[in-house]
Design a protein around this motif. Sequence first.
Motif, PDB file in Angstrom:
ATOM      1  N   VAL A   8     -40.967 100.366 -19.398  1.00 39.47           N
ATOM      2  CA  VAL A   8     -39.612  99.943 -19.039  1.00 39.47           C
ATOM      3  C   VAL A   8     -39.463  99.922 -17.523  1.00 39.47           C
ATOM      4  O   VAL A   8     -38.889  98.992 -16.957  1.00 39.47           O
ATOM      5  CB  VAL A   8     -38.557 100.860 -19.694  1.00 39.47           C
ATOM      6  N   ARG A   9     -39.996 100.950 -16.847  1.00 41.23           N
ATOM      7  CA  ARG A   9     -39.927 100.975 -15.382  1.00 41.23           C
ATOM      8  C   ARG A   9     -40.676  99.786 -14.781  1.00 41.23           C
ATOM      9  O   ARG A   9     -40.215  99.170 -13.817  1.00 41.23           O
ATOM     10  CB  ARG A   9     -40.506 102.278 -14.848  1.00 41.23           C
ATOM     11  N   LYS A  10     -41.822  99.442 -15.335  1.00 41.16           N
ATOM     12  CA  LYS A  10     -42.610  98.308 -14.858  1.00 41.16           C
ATOM     13  C   LYS A  10     -41.861  96.995 -15.064  1.00 41.16           C
ATOM     14  O   LYS A  10     -41.806  96.150 -14.165  1.00 41.16           O
ATOM     15  CB  LYS A  10     -43.964  98.275 -15.588  1.00 41.16           C
ATOM     16  N   ILE A  11     -41.252  96.818 -16.233  1.00 45.13           N
ATOM     17  CA  ILE A  11     -40.473  95.612 -16.517  1.00 45.13           C
ATOM     18  C   ILE A  11     -39.292  95.504 -15.562  1.00 45.13           C
ATOM     19  O   ILE A  11     -39.011  94.434 -15.024  1.00 45.13           O
ATOM     20  CB  ILE A  11     -40.002  95.597 -17.991  1.00 45.13           C
ATOM     21  N   ALA A  12     -38.614  96.629 -15.341  1.00 43.34           N
ATOM     22  CA  ALA A  12     -37.473  96.640 -14.424  1.00 43.34           C
ATOM     23  C   ALA A  12     -37.921  96.300 -13.005  1.00 43.34           C
ATOM     24  O   ALA A  12     -37.239  95.570 -12.282  1.00 43.34           O
ATOM     25  CB  ALA A  12     -36.786  97.999 -14.456  1.00 43.34           C
ATOM     26  N   SER A  13     -39.076  96.793 -12.606  1.00 51.46           N
ATOM     27  CA  SER A  13     -39.594  96.495 -11.274  1.00 51.46           C
ATOM     28  C   SER A  13     -39.923  95.012 -11.146  1.00 51.46           C
ATOM     29  O   SER A  13     -39.601  94.385 -10.130  1.00 51.46           O
ATOM     30  CB  SER A  13     -40.846  97.337 -11.010  1.00 51.46           C
ATOM     31  N   LEU A  14     -40.565  94.434 -12.158  1.00 55.84           N
ATOM     32  CA  LEU A  14     -40.906  93.017 -12.115  1.00 55.84           C
ATOM     33  C   LEU A  14     -39.665  92.132 -12.108  1.00 55.84           C
ATOM     34  O   LEU A  14     -39.648  91.074 -11.478  1.00 55.84           O
ATOM     35  CB  LEU A  14     -41.793  92.659 -13.308  1.00 55.84           C
ATOM     36  N   ALA A  15     -38.622  92.584 -12.807  1.00 56.57           N
ATOM     37  CA  ALA A  15     -37.378  91.823 -12.877  1.00 56.57           C
ATOM     38  C   ALA A  15     -36.437  92.142 -11.721  1.00 56.57           C
ATOM     39  O   ALA A  15     -35.359  91.564 -11.629  1.00 56.57           O
ATOM     40  CB  ALA A  15     -36.668  92.090 -14.201  1.00 56.57           C
ATOM     41  N   ARG A  16     -36.863  93.060 -10.854  1.00 56.17           N
ATOM     42  CA  ARG A  16     -36.054  93.483  -9.701  1.00 56.17           C
ATOM     43  C   ARG A  16     -34.694  94.032 -10.142  1.00 56.17           C
ATOM     44  O   ARG A  16     -33.649  93.685  -9.608  1.00 56.17           O
ATOM     45  CB  ARG A  16     -35.847  92.325  -8.730  1.00 56.17           C
ATOM     46  N   ILE A  17     -34.740  94.875 -11.179  1.00 52.73           N
ATOM     47  CA  ILE A  17     -33.535  95.511 -11.708  1.00 52.73           C
ATOM     48  C   ILE A  17     -33.615  96.997 -11.397  1.00 52.73           C
ATOM     49  O   ILE A  17     -34.596  97.659 -11.735  1.00 52.73           O
ATOM     50  CB  ILE A  17     -33.418  95.310 -13.236  1.00 52.73           C
ATOM     51  N   ALA A  18     -32.587  97.519 -10.751  1.00 51.12           N
ATOM     52  CA  ALA A  18     -32.533  98.952 -10.462  1.00 51.12           C
ATOM     53  C   ALA A  18     -32.036  99.676 -11.706  1.00 51.12           C
ATOM     54  O   ALA A  18     -31.005  99.327 -12.277  1.00 51.12           O
ATOM     55  CB  ALA A  18     -31.603  99.221  -9.286  1.00 51.12           C
ATOM     56  N   MET A  19     -32.815 100.680 -12.137  1.00 52.88           N
ATOM     57  CA  MET A  19     -32.442 101.443 -13.326  1.00 52.88           C
ATOM     58  C   MET A  19     -32.562 102.931 -13.023  1.00 52.88           C
ATOM     59  O   MET A  19     -33.542 103.364 -12.421  1.00 52.88           O
ATOM     60  CB  MET A  19     -33.354 101.089 -14.508  1.00 52.88           C
ATOM     61  N   THR A  20     -31.558 103.678 -13.480  1.00 55.61           N
ATOM     62  CA  THR A  20     -31.634 105.128 -13.358  1.00 55.61           C
ATOM     63  C   THR A  20     -32.532 105.664 -14.470  1.00 55.61           C
ATOM     64  O   THR A  20     -32.883 104.945 -15.414  1.00 55.61           O
ATOM     65  CB  THR A  20     -30.239 105.763 -13.480  1.00 55.61           C
ATOM     66  N   GLU A  21     -32.888 106.928 -14.366  1.00 59.80           N
ATOM     67  CA  GLU A  21     -33.736 107.534 -15.395  1.00 59.80           C
ATOM     68  C   GLU A  21     -33.035 107.527 -16.751  1.00 59.80           C
ATOM     69  O   GLU A  21     -33.665 107.328 -17.785  1.00 59.80           O
ATOM     70  CB  GLU A  21     -34.124 108.959 -14.986  1.00 59.80           C
ATOM     71  N   GLY A  22     -31.725 107.711 -16.750  1.00 54.45           N
ATOM     72  CA  GLY A  22     -30.965 107.656 -18.002  1.00 54.45           C
ATOM     73  C   GLY A  22     -30.993 106.264 -18.619  1.00 54.45           C
ATOM     74  O   GLY A  22     -31.083 106.115 -19.840  1.00 54.45           O
ATOM     75  N   ASP A  23     -30.898 105.237 -17.757  1.00 50.19           N
ATOM     76  CA  ASP A  23     -30.975 103.857 -18.255  1.00 50.19           C
ATOM     77  C   ASP A  23     -32.341 103.577 -18.865  1.00 50.19           C
ATOM     78  O   ASP A  23     -32.448 102.900 -19.885  1.00 50.19           O
ATOM     79  CB  ASP A  23     -30.716 102.866 -17.116  1.00 50.19           C
ATOM     80  N   VAL A  24     -33.390 104.100 -18.213  1.00 53.07           N
ATOM     81  CA  VAL A  24     -34.749 103.881 -18.716  1.00 53.07           C
ATOM     82  C   VAL A  24     -34.902 104.507 -20.091  1.00 53.07           C
ATOM     83  O   VAL A  24     -35.419 103.887 -21.025  1.00 53.07           O
ATOM     84  CB  VAL A  24     -35.790 104.449 -17.722  1.00 53.07           C
ATOM     85  N   GLU A  25     -34.440 105.730 -20.236  1.00 50.78           N
ATOM     86  CA  GLU A  25     -34.568 106.426 -21.525  1.00 50.78           C
ATOM     87  C   GLU A  25     -33.743 105.741 -22.612  1.00 50.78           C
ATOM     88  O   GLU A  25     -34.139 105.712 -23.773  1.00 50.78           O
ATOM     89  CB  GLU A  25     -34.151 107.898 -21.380  1.00 50.78           C
TER      90      GLU A  25
END
Length: 95
Positions: A8-25
Amino acid sequence: MSVDAATVRKIASLARIAMTEGDVEAMVPELNNIIGWIEQLGEVDTAGIEPMASVIPGHQRLRADVVTDGNVRDKVLANAPQAEHGFFAVPKVIE
């Protein structure tokens, strides 16, 4: 296939989306659920079924290709500020 927090962190990084740890979980089970639905669709037997562009059959309604507004030159030229020899007359712009 299952998705973990690192994915999820990798996908968010590729999509240039900032996500908190709670959002990732929170996103991990959501993406796993989506992938489960896709895997279910992959199990459907589509042998013998033709590919479709749409689920609703549609047909083009084409009109006949005929000239319907011919022989109205005089009516068109009546709107011209100046007409000569059956054409619009315009001022000369280049010497």
